[in-house]
Design a protein around this motif. Structure first.
Motif, PDB file in Angstrom:
ATOM      1  N   TYR A   1      41.054  43.799  31.209  1.00 35.25           N
ATOM      2  CA  TYR A   1      40.611  45.112  31.673  1.00 35.25           C
ATOM      3  C   TYR A   1      41.592  46.227  31.334  1.00 35.25           C
ATOM      4  CZ  TYR A   1      36.918  42.438  33.665  1.00 35.25           C
ATOM      5  OH  TYR A   1      35.843  41.596  33.784  1.00 35.25           O
ATOM      6  N   SER A   2      42.694  45.829  30.655  1.00 31.43           N
ATOM      7  CA  SER A   2      43.586  46.831  30.076  1.00 31.43           C
ATOM      8  C   SER A   2      43.217  47.081  28.619  1.00 31.43           C
ATOM      9  CB  SER A   2      45.046  46.363  30.180  1.00 31.43           C
ATOM     10  OG  SER A   2      45.450  46.270  31.531  1.00 31.43           O
TER      11      SER A   2
ATOM     12  N   SER B   1      35.426  38.091  35.001  1.00 26.25           N
ATOM     13  CA  SER B   1      34.723  39.333  35.331  1.00 26.25           C
ATOM     14  C   SER B   1      34.773  39.607  36.825  1.00 26.25           C
ATOM     15  CB  SER B   1      33.264  39.257  34.864  1.00 26.25           C
ATOM     16  OG  SER B   1      32.549  38.256  35.580  1.00 26.25           O
TER      17      SER B   1
ATOM     18  N   LEU C   1      37.380  42.235  38.056  1.00 26.78           N
ATOM     19  CA  LEU C   1      37.220  43.670  37.803  1.00 26.78           C
ATOM     20  C   LEU C   1      37.287  44.538  39.064  1.00 26.78           C
ATOM     21  CD1 LEU C   1      36.782  46.001  35.890  1.00 26.78           C
ATOM     22  CD2 LEU C   1      34.321  45.542  35.947  1.00 26.78           C
TER      23      LEU C   1
ATOM     24  N   PHE D   1      40.853  44.837  39.945  1.00 29.39           N
ATOM     25  CA  PHE D   1      41.572  45.634  38.941  1.00 29.39           C
ATOM     26  C   PHE D   1      41.322  47.123  39.178  1.00 29.39           C
ATOM     27  CE2 PHE D   1      41.836  47.804  34.845  1.00 29.39           C
ATOM     28  CZ  PHE D   1      43.101  47.409  34.410  1.00 29.39           C
ATOM     29  N   ASN D   2      40.111  47.469  39.543  1.00 31.84           N
ATOM     30  CA  ASN D   2      39.780  48.881  39.792  1.00 31.84           C
ATOM     31  C   ASN D   2      40.529  49.444  40.995  1.00 31.84           C
ATOM     32  OD1 ASN D   2      38.020  49.005  37.614  1.00 31.84           O
ATOM     33  ND2 ASN D   2      36.222  48.484  38.838  1.00 31.84           N
TER      34      ASN D   2
END
Length: 214
Positions: free
Chosen positions: A122-123, A138, A141, A144-145
């Motif tokens: 996700y980077s 997934s 995510l 990560f957000n």
């Protein structure tokens, strides 16, 4: 296909024989009881597949005490009857409905390859060679957000280790049968992070919603 598999490596055969003639023999009655009366674990542990993480060793647990489910990065997907990730959901359902566990622990750890891979994906550095891993990660995510992006990569990964457990706990509560038993005080949920090198454990404090030293 069967003819293409290999015999068990000799070092594993040797270890098995040593265990069978020592530890097993010393606890033969206990194993007979486990076989006769089935399993009645008090707790379920959802941990990472990482070979360095052994919940039974960390908590000095005997055979039959823990119902353990491992996956990459100790993730819990959100509840869905249409999900392709039924393995994790099925294990949770069995532990709660059939085994009636009293505690459900999500056990993360430092230096987790799955968390690092999720951060890398996700980077903007997706590795197309990992078709199954990429799909599974997934579920990282949302975590990560939630992490800060204006700090070092190392600090981001540390935050992601913690945030992924928080999101997994949130996802646990999306399972109606989990939410029901928690609200009836029949099940407690815990989030832990294990430091492999130091042996230290941090727990998610429900009051501060932060990870603190155990």
């Amino acid at each position: 296909m069967i003819k293409q598999i290999s015999p068990l490596p000799e070092f594993l055969v040797t270890r098995y024989k040593k265990w069978k003639s020592s530890s097993f023999l010393e606890n033969a009655n206990h194993f007979k009881q486990l076989a006769s009366f089935g399993q009645k674990p008090t707790s379920m542990v959802i941990s990472c597949c990482d070979s360095r993480v052994h919940a039974t060793s960390i908590f000095v647990a005997d055979a039959g005490e823990f119902f353990i489910y491992r996956n990459i990065a100790n993730l819990v997907p959100p509840y869905s009857t249409d999900s392709e990730n039924d393995g994790t959901s099925a294990a949770i359902e069995y532990a709660v409905k059939e085994l009636k566990i009293k505690h459900l622990i999500i056990l993360g750890h430092k230096d987790c390859g799955g968390i690092k891979s999720g951060h890398r994906i996700y980077s903007g550095n997706l590795d197309p060679d990992y078709e199954f891993i990429n799909k599974w990660l997934s579920f990282i995510l949302p975590a990560f957000n939630n992490i800060s992006k204006n700090i070092s990569k190392e600090k981001q990964i540390e935050q992601l280790e913690e945030e992924s457990i928080k999101v997994s706990i949130k996802n646990l509560f999306s399972f109606p049968f989990v939410k029901k038993v928690v609200e009836s005080k029949k099940l407690s949920i815990h989030g832990l992070i294990y430091d492999i090198g130091s042996g230290k454990i941090k727990f998610l404090n429900p009051l501060s919603e932060q990870f603190e030293d155990l």
